[in-house]
Design an enzyme around this catalytic site. Sequence first.
Site, PDB file in Angstrom:
ATOM      1  N   THR A 222     -25.512 -23.595  50.485  1.00 21.72           N
ATOM      2  CA  THR A 222     -25.305 -24.325  49.221  1.00 21.72           C
ATOM      3  C   THR A 222     -24.077 -23.769  48.505  1.00 21.72           C
ATOM      4  O   THR A 222     -23.244 -23.100  49.126  1.00 21.72           O
ATOM      5  CB  THR A 222     -26.585 -24.263  48.348  1.00 21.72           C
ATOM      6  OG1 THR A 222     -26.451 -25.174  47.249  1.00 21.72           O
ATOM      7  CG2 THR A 222     -26.844 -22.869  47.796  1.00 21.72           C
ATOM      8  N   ASN A 223     -23.927 -24.042  47.208  1.00 23.55           N
ATOM      9  CA  ASN A 223     -22.779 -23.520  46.446  1.00 23.55           C
ATOM     10  C   ASN A 223     -23.224 -23.214  45.015  1.00 23.55           C
ATOM     11  O   ASN A 223     -24.403 -23.358  44.681  1.00 23.55           O
ATOM     12  CB  ASN A 223     -21.615 -24.510  46.488  1.00 23.55           C
ATOM     13  CG  ASN A 223     -22.013 -25.858  45.927  1.00 23.55           C
ATOM     14  OD1 ASN A 223     -22.376 -25.984  44.759  1.00 23.55           O
ATOM     15  ND2 ASN A 223     -21.995 -26.888  46.768  1.00 23.55           N
ATOM     16  N   ARG A 224     -22.279 -22.824  44.163  1.00 21.93           N
ATOM     17  CA  ARG A 224     -22.641 -22.287  42.845  1.00 21.93           C
ATOM     18  C   ARG A 224     -22.800 -23.334  41.749  1.00 21.93           C
ATOM     19  O   ARG A 224     -22.964 -22.992  40.588  1.00 21.93           O
ATOM     20  CB  ARG A 224     -21.574 -21.266  42.428  1.00 21.93           C
ATOM     21  CG  ARG A 224     -21.596 -20.043  43.339  1.00 21.93           C
ATOM     22  CD  ARG A 224     -20.476 -19.107  43.026  1.00 21.93           C
ATOM     23  NE  ARG A 224     -20.479 -18.684  41.632  1.00 21.93           N
ATOM     24  CZ  ARG A 224     -19.518 -17.975  41.055  1.00 21.93           C
ATOM     25  NH1 ARG A 224     -18.476 -17.606  41.775  1.00 21.93           N
ATOM     26  NH2 ARG A 224     -19.594 -17.629  39.795  1.00 21.93           N
TER      27      ARG A 224
END
Length: 387
Positions: free
Chosen positions: A192-194
């Site tokens: 995933t990412n932030r």
Amino acid sequence: MRGKVIVLADGPAVLLRVPALLNGLRAAGLSVTVASSESANIFMPPLAYAALSGRASLSLSALSDEQLGEADLVMAVPASLQLLDLLSGEDWEGRLQALKRPLLIAPALLPTDMQPGFLDELAARLGSRFALVRPSAAAEPLGALGALCVASVEQCLEAALTALTPPDCRDMRLLITAGPTAEDADPARYVTNRSTGRMGVALALKAARRGAKVLLIHGPMTWPVPPHAGIECCAVRSAQQMYEAVMVRLSEHNAAILCAAVADYRPVAYSREKIKKGQESTFSLLLQRTPDILAAVGALPSRPFLVGFAAETNEVEANAREKLYRKGCDMLCANDISEAGSGFAVATNRVTVHFRDGGCQELPMQSKLDVADAILDLMLARWQSAR
Ligand code: C5P
């Protein structure tokens, strides 16, 4: 936001909502006065209303037509059945005509009143001079007094802020993507990412307050979506699910803002069993590209007015313009995520909006809610002239 609000208070339900409601209205910049009944004053004295609202409270029975006529919004939150009877009775008929907007009512109902059809009948009985904020089905305890069903403070605040916002986006049926996507590798791990989803939620909320009907298709966000009657949420997990949800629902919409931080890659294979660590000091996970939702929408022969986002760390302007044309957008909002106060997981953002027909507009560093309003302003002008 500027404006004068009168909150009508009656019965023990004032204990459930009034303090938080007054704080919320004041935090929004509104000037608030409480007009309380004698029964409300038993549970919360007038001094409490004055302390919370910052203005001397009024007596409900002595409220003048002039005071009501000066208010930008009158709200009965929570409204007891007695207050509902009073407001829908003959004495108030003429007064309602003089109000600037429909009187906002959040009824506080006994759980036994929450029968199918009761609220529809109530809405029909109240008519168009009232706007009903429907109670949630779950009863809320009120100490030894029992329990009541009443809309949440957030719902009541959203209804108030929406009533006070000019509905310049009312013709928009807006699809928004927001948040990250999560690409599962096994039952425990994912890529995933932030992204928290905060910018997308700000856009959804501001557009809904401005009258748009919003569909928010979002990944697993850590930023909450406030309850707003104009926002329908569709939760997905992966880029593929987001792609499918967008494609299924796109034709219902005449504008789209795709601001999700879609994962660019997903694991090629999903392991049903947790992947075990081996003896080697390195581990590689083979990834493959996810569908590019924005590019797919931009390539459709008939598509809604399309706004994309670009989070960049270098060559922001050049990358943004290239992306605008390659992905077939009408507008692209670029932000430099390496700049402090701009990008993921912060309350502010600094965005430059690029237009397909040339030119761009730099917006100042401001709260994501204000960025959302500015983007909607720019979008609305172009969307209207393109129709
Ligand atoms: O290519 P990049 O990820 O920088 O593009 C950002 C824009 O494209 C955003 O509007 C994002 O929502 C959209 N996008 C998408 N599907 C992807 C990747 C990005 O819709 N797989």
